[in-house]
Structure formats: C-alpha cells, structure tokens
Design an enzyme around this catalytic site. Structure first.
Site, PDB file in Angstrom:
ATOM      1  N   ARG A 234       0.739  -1.131  -0.058  1.00 12.26           N
ATOM      2  CA  ARG A 234       0.057   0.092  -0.060  1.00 12.26           C
ATOM      3  C   ARG A 234       0.833   1.259  -0.035  1.00 12.26           C
ATOM      4  O   ARG A 234       1.914   1.262   0.583  1.00 12.26           O
ATOM      5  CB  ARG A 234      -0.922   0.079   1.319  1.00 12.26           C
ATOM      6  CG  ARG A 234      -2.203  -1.053   1.247  1.00 12.26           C
ATOM      7  CD  ARG A 234      -3.182  -0.635   0.139  1.00 12.26           C
ATOM      8  NE  ARG A 234      -4.311  -1.515   0.127  1.00 12.26           N
ATOM      9  CZ  ARG A 234      -4.468  -2.398  -0.837  1.00 12.26           C
ATOM     10  NH1 ARG A 234      -3.449  -2.686  -1.674  1.00 12.26           N
ATOM     11  NH2 ARG A 234      -5.509  -3.150  -0.858  1.00 12.26           N
TER      12      ARG A 234
ATOM     13  N   HIS B 283      -0.884   0.165  -9.730  1.00 15.76           N
ATOM     14  CA  HIS B 283      -1.517  -0.766  -8.991  1.00 15.76           C
ATOM     15  C   HIS B 283      -2.088  -2.161  -9.735  1.00 15.76           C
ATOM     16  O   HIS B 283      -3.462  -2.284  -9.683  1.00 15.76           O
ATOM     17  CB  HIS B 283      -2.740   0.015  -8.164  1.00 15.76           C
ATOM     18  CG  HIS B 283      -3.179  -0.738  -6.774  1.00 15.76           C
ATOM     19  ND1 HIS B 283      -3.587  -0.181  -6.018  1.00 15.76           N
ATOM     20  CD2 HIS B 283      -3.130  -2.215  -6.755  1.00 15.76           C
ATOM     21  CE1 HIS B 283      -3.672  -1.072  -4.707  1.00 15.76           C
ATOM     22  NE2 HIS B 283      -3.726  -2.208  -5.509  1.00 15.76           N
TER      23      HIS B 283
HETATM   24  P1  NAP Z   1      -1.982 -11.759   5.075  1.00 15.83           P
HETATM   25  O1  NAP Z   1      -2.008 -12.870   4.533  1.00 15.83           O
HETATM   26  O2  NAP Z   1      -2.815 -11.153   5.829  1.00 15.83           O
HETATM   27  O3  NAP Z   1      -0.414 -11.436   5.591  1.00 15.83           O
HETATM   28  C1  NAP Z   1       0.104 -10.472   6.394  1.00 15.83           C
HETATM   29  C2  NAP Z   1       1.435 -10.537   6.827  1.00 15.83           C
HETATM   30  O4  NAP Z   1       1.982  -9.415   7.319  1.00 15.83           O
HETATM   31  C3  NAP Z   1       1.376 -11.629   7.981  1.00 15.83           C
HETATM   32  O5  NAP Z   1       2.819 -12.335   7.742  1.00 15.83           O
HETATM   33  C4  NAP Z   1       1.567 -10.921   9.107  1.00 15.83           C
HETATM   34  O6  NAP Z   1       2.302 -11.427  10.327  1.00 15.83           O
HETATM   35  C5  NAP Z   1       2.416  -9.514   8.837  1.00 15.83           C
HETATM   36  N1  NAP Z   1       2.229  -8.649   9.471  1.00 15.83           N
HETATM   37  C6  NAP Z   1       1.077  -7.780   9.770  1.00 15.83           C
HETATM   38  N2  NAP Z   1       1.463  -6.666  10.990  1.00 15.83           N
HETATM   39  C7  NAP Z   1       2.534  -6.856  11.008  1.00 15.83           C
HETATM   40  C8  NAP Z   1       3.312  -6.200  11.915  1.00 15.83           C
HETATM   41  N3  NAP Z   1       3.138  -5.011  12.488  1.00 15.83           N
HETATM   42  N4  NAP Z   1       4.880  -6.550  11.962  1.00 15.83           N
HETATM   43  C9  NAP Z   1       5.142  -7.383  11.008  1.00 15.83           C
HETATM   44  N5  NAP Z   1       4.480  -8.130  10.229  1.00 15.83           N
HETATM   45  C10 NAP Z   1       3.194  -7.995  10.170  1.00 15.83           C
HETATM   46  O7  NAP Z   1      -2.035 -10.410   3.750  1.00 15.83           O
HETATM   47  P2  NAP Z   1      -1.689 -10.901   2.130  1.00 15.83           P
HETATM   48  O8  NAP Z   1      -3.209 -11.598   1.826  1.00 15.83           O
HETATM   49  O9  NAP Z   1      -0.451 -11.506   2.206  1.00 15.83           O
HETATM   50  O10 NAP Z   1      -1.570  -9.473   1.617  1.00 15.83           O
HETATM   51  C11 NAP Z   1      -0.785  -8.508   1.930  1.00 15.83           C
HETATM   52  C12 NAP Z   1      -1.125  -7.123   1.350  1.00 15.83           C
HETATM   53  O11 NAP Z   1      -0.804  -7.015  -0.049  1.00 15.83           O
HETATM   54  C13 NAP Z   1      -2.706  -6.827   1.458  1.00 15.83           C
HETATM   55  O12 NAP Z   1      -3.049  -6.308   2.689  1.00 15.83           O
HETATM   56  C14 NAP Z   1      -2.746  -5.664   0.455  1.00 15.83           C
HETATM   57  O13 NAP Z   1      -2.511  -4.296   1.052  1.00 15.83           O
HETATM   58  C15 NAP Z   1      -1.431  -6.143  -0.646  1.00 15.83           C
HETATM   59  N6  NAP Z   1      -2.078  -6.351  -1.898  1.00 15.83           N
HETATM   60  C16 NAP Z   1      -1.640  -5.649  -3.036  1.00 15.83           C
HETATM   61  C17 NAP Z   1      -1.952  -5.875  -4.342  1.00 15.83           C
HETATM   62  C18 NAP Z   1      -1.561  -5.110  -5.281  1.00 15.83           C
HETATM   63  O14 NAP Z   1      -1.934  -5.485  -6.583  1.00 15.83           O
HETATM   64  N7  NAP Z   1      -0.622  -4.295  -5.302  1.00 15.83           N
HETATM   65  C19 NAP Z   1      -2.671  -7.074  -4.611  1.00 15.83           C
HETATM   66  C20 NAP Z   1      -3.192  -7.657  -3.545  1.00 15.83           C
HETATM   67  C21 NAP Z   1      -2.745  -7.401  -2.122  1.00 15.83           C
HETATM   68  P3  NAP Z   1       1.864 -12.719  10.986  1.00 15.83           P
HETATM   69  O15 NAP Z   1       2.027 -13.976   9.789  1.00 15.83           O
HETATM   70  O16 NAP Z   1       2.694 -12.980  12.104  1.00 15.83           O
HETATM   71  O17 NAP Z   1       0.285 -12.544  11.240  1.00 15.83           O
HETATM   72  C1  GLV Z   2      -5.221  -5.273  -4.020  1.00 17.08           C
HETATM   73  O1  GLV Z   2      -4.536  -3.994  -3.884  1.00 17.08           O
HETATM   74  C2  GLV Z   2      -5.974  -6.077  -3.037  1.00 17.08           C
HETATM   75  O2  GLV Z   2      -5.727  -5.494  -1.886  1.00 17.08           O
HETATM   76  O3  GLV Z   2      -6.435  -7.035  -3.395  1.00 17.08           O
END
Ligand code: NAP
Ligand code: GLV
Length: 306
Positions: free
Chosen positions: A221, A269
């Site tokens: 983000r 994005h």
């Molecule tokens: P997720 O499965 O919820 O994973 C979040 C990870 O971040 C977990 O490993 C968590 O730790 C860690 N985390 C959270 N807070 C933390 C902190 N304070 N300190 C250290 N580690 C922390 O999320 P995801 O599905 O992988 O997605 C991640 C993000 O990618 C989304 O929230 C979104 O913003 C972004 N995204 C971007 C796009 C794009 O097109 N650019 C597309 C999709 C998603 P734990 O394992 O210990 O809980």
């Molecule tokens: C894209 O940014 C998503 O959160 O899926």
C-alpha cells in the site's frame, strides 16, 4: 435478505454478471440505486464512500473485493460488530509472485538503466544465488512470492509479526528482529497489510538499516511509504532505486516527482488484480455461511486490522 455491491472505484457490471450467473436467485442491490436498504445484510465492497454503510441498519458482513481490507477499516463509522472478510485466491498469489519475480530480475539485469541510457554499455550483473531478498509480511502473498523466488534460486528471508517456520526461508519476527532482517536484504519487498502499526513503516530509519545500494519494491500500500524519505535515500545514493505499484494517492498525480525519477519504476496498482470469475464462488460461499449463522472463511481479525 439482500446482497449489496458497493464501490466508488471499480465498475460493478462484471461483478453483477458473475454473481447473477452463479446465483441467479440472488437478491442483488447495486449502490447507489438501492431499493430496500433495510434488507441488505451482506456487502461486497471496494473503496466505498466513507459513511455510506450507515444507511444499512441490518448489515452483518462486508466482503472486500481484494486481499486488503484497509479501504474498509479506514471508515471509522463501521460498527465493531460487523464482520469483514478478504480474498485469498490462488490466482491472486500466482500473479503477485510472477510480478515480484519480474521486478527483481529487471532490477538485477539493469534493464531500465540500459533502456534509458540510449548507449551500448554492457554491465555486469548479480545472479539470484548472490542476492538476498527480504520480504516484509509473510502472509498468503509473502509466502507465495518467497516460494517463487526460492524456485529461482534466490536467498529469501521473511519478516512477520509472529514466529512461524516457512520451508527454505530464514525467518525473523517482531520489532526486535527487524534490524537483523534488514541488514543483508539487497532487495526489500513490502507485502504487509496497512494497519496502524505498519503505516509509514518504509521510512528513512528503516532504509538506513538496509545495505548500501539496496532496492525497494512496494507492492502493498502507498501509505506504507514515506515518499520524501525514499527520494532522499535514492538521491544520496544509499538506495539504488525502487519499484512502486501502489501510492498514497492513486492515480499518482501528474507532476509527482516519482514520474520523472529514472531510478523509480512505476506501475498503476496492477501487481495482482482480482480475477472476478475465480473469486465469486468464495464470496457466495460466505454469503451462504452468513445466512446459516456459521463461521466465515478468511474473516479478518478486527483487533489486528488484517
Ligand atoms: P496476510 O495473509 O494477512 O499477511 C500479512 C502478513 O503481514 C502476515 O505475515 C503478518 O504477520 C504480517 N504482519 C502484519 N502486521 C505486521 C507487523 N506489525 N509487523 C510485522 N509483520 C506484520 O496478507 P496478504 O494476503 O499476504 O496481503 C498483503 C497485502 O498485499 C494486502 O493487505 C494488500 O495491501 C496488498 N496487496 C496488493 C496488491 C497489489 O496489486 N499491489 C494485490 C493484493 C494485495 P503474521 O504472519 O505474524 O500474522
Ligand atoms: C489489491 O490491492 C488487493 O488488496 O487485492
């Protein structure tokens, strides 16, 4: 009991078509032309206008059209009892992994530099075995990216909030281990969710802990990044550059200093875009689970904010 689609940033039409095809009897409402707000119990949302949910007194669940839910919890008017779900989808993970791999390879092979220099100037390059990539956020997407990089022979480390083993990845967790995680990360990939703890985490103090010449990839983000700190650290040569897919303001405004910086790669994005066909079944499943009073899939912990 009806199902609402609410978004101010995405076209609702393909969602309506996909939902109607898979669930022809669904009582579907599309914001803002809602016939009976009292009947709405489930909302599918992307960047809804803040405050809009106050018109739905019987709302129980808000489902995100993406993996992130910061666009939902950023609306402080949403009552705490409302449950929030996010998307976890194999296609989303695959797309993110391939995208990050391509950015890392493009950086290591100096492709942007060669293209911009307009000179025939062969340079040496690092091979994956020589490079440590550190991933901040080892959740669904972080682990997917780690696996893809490992398959391509990179050395991968990961940082998360809690401790957990991930095959082939040197793991760090918590604030105490952040410095150790950063010190050898030649390439840093941000895949954290946006929360009160992670907002502005990509700042000067963090960049200073990376090795000189490190490269930053932000695919999470825009609000994770302190933009002026990035420019300062690129200009003083501590960072070799950055690839940014997300921005504090999207679309990135015309005239923003990132646009003309040769060391910053910009994409709009698109690291991983929701595939409507592939995620419609999980959204409808959660609608059914809600109707049956059962636990939802991929429900967010509202205290943790992800
Ligand atoms: P997720 O499965 O919820 O994973 C979040 C990870 O971040 C977990 O490993 C968590 O730790 C860690 N985390 C959270 N807070 C933390 C902190 N304070 N300190 C250290 N580690 C922390 O999320 P995801 O599905 O992988 O997605 C991640 C993000 O990618 C989304 O929230 C979104 O913003 C972004 N995204 C971007 C796009 C794009 O097109 N650019 C597309 C999709 C998603 P734990 O394992 O210990 O809980
Ligand atoms: C894209 O940014 C998503 O959160 O899926």
């Amino acid at each position: 009991m009806s199902f609402l689609i609410i978004t101010s940033h995405k076209d609702s039409k393909p969602w309506v078509e996909a939902l109607k095809e898979k669930a022809p009897d669904l009582d579907l409402e599309v914001y803002p032309e809602v016939r009976d707000p009292k009947k709405v119990e489930f909302a599918l949302s992307w960047k809804h206008p803040h405050g809009a949910f106050r018109d739905y007194p019987n709302l129980k669940v808000i489902a995100s059209m993406g993996a992130g839910i910061d666009h939902i919890i950023g609306d402080k008017e949403i009552p705490q009892h409302i449950r929030i779900t996010r998307l976890v989808d194999e296609q989303l993970t695959k797309d993110m992994s391939v995208f990050v791999l391509s950015l890392v390879l493009e950086h290591l092979r100096n492709l942007a530099e060669h293209h911009c220099s307009k000179e025939w100037n062969p340079t040496s390059y690092l091979r994956p075995e020589e490079v440590q990539v550190g991933i901040m956020g080892m959740g669904v997407l972080g682990v997917g990216v780690a696996e893809k990089l490992i398959q391509n022979k990179f050395n991968v480390t990961g940082w998360s909030r809690t401790n957990k083993e991930i095959l082939g990845v040197t793991k760090y967790h918590g604030d105490d281990q952040l410095q150790d995680f950063l010190k050898d990360s030649r390439v840093l990939v941000n895949l954290l969710p946006l929360t009160s703890e992670t907002r502005n985490i990509l700042n000067k103090h963090l960049f200073e802990k990376l090795p000189k010449g490190a490269y930053v990839i932000n695919v999470a983000r825009g609000e994770h990044l302190v933009e002026d700190d990035l420019l300062e650290m690129i200009n003083n040569g501590h960072l070799s550059g950055a690839a940014l897919d997300v921005f504090r303001k999207e679309p990135l405004p015309e005239g923003h200093p990132f646009w003309n910086n040769k060391k910053i790669r910009i994409s709009p994005h698109i690291a991983s875009t929701t595939n409507i066909e592939s995620v419609t079944p999980q959204i409808l499943k959660n609608f059914r689970l809600m109707q049956e009073g059962k636990n939802l899939e991929n429900e967010v912990d509202r205290k943790k904010e992800y």
